[in-house]
Scaffold this motif. Structure first.
Motif, PDB file in Angstrom:
ATOM      1  N   UNK A 152       9.983  -5.080   4.911  1.00 38.10           N
ATOM      2  CA  UNK A 152      11.229  -5.641   4.408  1.00 38.10           C
ATOM      3  C   UNK A 152      12.306  -5.724   5.478  1.00 38.10           C
ATOM      4  N   UNK A 153      12.421  -4.670   6.283  1.00 38.31           N
ATOM      5  CA  UNK A 153      13.415  -4.665   7.364  1.00 38.31           C
ATOM      6  C   UNK A 153      13.104  -5.736   8.406  1.00 38.31           C
ATOM      7  N   UNK A 154      11.824  -5.880   8.758  1.00 38.24           N
ATOM      8  CA  UNK A 154      11.443  -6.930   9.714  1.00 38.24           C
ATOM      9  C   UNK A 154      11.706  -8.312   9.130  1.00 38.24           C
ATOM     10  N   UNK A 155      11.454  -8.458   7.834  1.00 40.16           N
ATOM     11  CA  UNK A 155      11.699  -9.740   7.174  1.00 40.16           C
ATOM     12  C   UNK A 155      13.161 -10.136   7.222  1.00 40.16           C
ATOM     13  N   UNK A 156      14.049  -9.191   6.945  1.00 35.15           N
ATOM     14  CA  UNK A 156      15.482  -9.470   7.006  1.00 35.15           C
ATOM     15  C   UNK A 156      15.872  -9.896   8.409  1.00 35.15           C
TER      16      UNK A 156
ATOM     17  N   UNK B  55       0.795  -1.222   0.000  1.00 39.14           N
ATOM     18  CA  UNK B  55       0.000   0.000   0.000  1.00 39.14           C
ATOM     19  C   UNK B  55       0.837   1.286   0.000  1.00 39.14           C
ATOM     20  N   UNK B  56       2.074   1.209   0.513  1.00 33.67           N
ATOM     21  CA  UNK B  56       2.907   2.409   0.564  1.00 33.67           C
ATOM     22  C   UNK B  56       4.385   2.028   0.561  1.00 33.67           C
ATOM     23  N   UNK B  57       5.211   3.000   0.204  1.00 31.75           N
ATOM     24  CA  UNK B  57       6.658   2.782   0.215  1.00 31.75           C
ATOM     25  C   UNK B  57       7.150   2.474   1.624  1.00 31.75           C
ATOM     26  N   UNK B  58       6.607   3.184   2.623  1.00 33.33           N
ATOM     27  CA  UNK B  58       7.067   2.956   3.998  1.00 33.33           C
ATOM     28  C   UNK B  58       6.735   1.542   4.463  1.00 33.33           C
ATOM     29  N   UNK B  59       5.579   0.999   4.070  1.00 28.86           N
ATOM     30  CA  UNK B  59       5.241  -0.380   4.448  1.00 28.86           C
ATOM     31  C   UNK B  59       6.175  -1.376   3.755  1.00 28.86           C
TER      32      UNK B  59
END
Length: 185
Positions: free
Chosen positions: A65-69, A56-60
């Motif tokens: 992505x950061x949490x996934x890493x 829905x947004x660039x920030x999401x």
């Protein structure tokens, strides 16, 4: 001349009842029919594109992505439920699991499974990106302290968002909030 038959693994990938995705550096390398259909695109429209177009947004895109890493480096796998965006702009809930080919380089090449949760969970209201993040964490059963740590916020800020969500959804208790977020009456 006889046609080459698909291998059992190709058939399993293409006909799986859930969305399957292979990415390299968060760029779509391959996806199955179910994945393309879930987002309203043809496979040709998706291959070669960054997965950012599905958020829905660039920030999401950046935050998830950061949490996934972090989780792939720590546990070798990432699982969550998140709100994604269909080609037509509709927001919908997805259960997502991803596993890197090389655990030391989580996004170099990763395999993803997407389950469309629209049949059981509707997005019924306009939520801000932060409200969507916190909603997903609440639905995962996380406490305010856990959410605060994961999102680098103060527990008080998380509580403020939780109260805002309760007001927005006219929920008197956290149980009612969860029911409303799940699309239950």
């Amino acid at each position: 001349m006889t046609a080459t038959l698909p291998t059992p693994s190709d058939l399993a990938f293409e006909l799986a009842p859930v969305g399957l995705l292979v990415t390299r550096d968060r760029v779509i390398e391959r996806c199955n029919r179910a994945f393309a259909g879930m987002f309203g695109y043809s496979r040709q429209q998706l291959v070669g594109q960054t997965t950012e177009m599905l958020y829905p947004s660039h920030s999401e895109y950046e935050d998830i992505g950061a949490r996934g890493v972090r989780s792939m480096l720590a546990e070798g796998i990432h699982r969550d439920e998140r709100i994604m965006v269909h080609r037509n702009g509709e927001l919908f809930w997805c259960a997502v699991s991803g596993q890197p080919v090389d655990p030391a380089q989580p996004y170099a090449c990763a395999i993803w499974v997407f389950e469309d949760l629209r049949p059981v969970r509707a997005v019924r209201m306009a939520l801000t990106p932060r409200e969507r993040e916190i909603s997903a964490q609440i639905l995962a059963g996380r406490t305010s302290k856990q959410i605060a740590k994961d999102l680098a916020l103060s527990p008080r800020t998380v509580e403020t968002y939780r109260l805002r969500l309760m007001r927005k959804l006219e929920a008197r208790t956290v149980g009612e909030l969860i029911s409303r977020l799940l699309g239950l009456p």
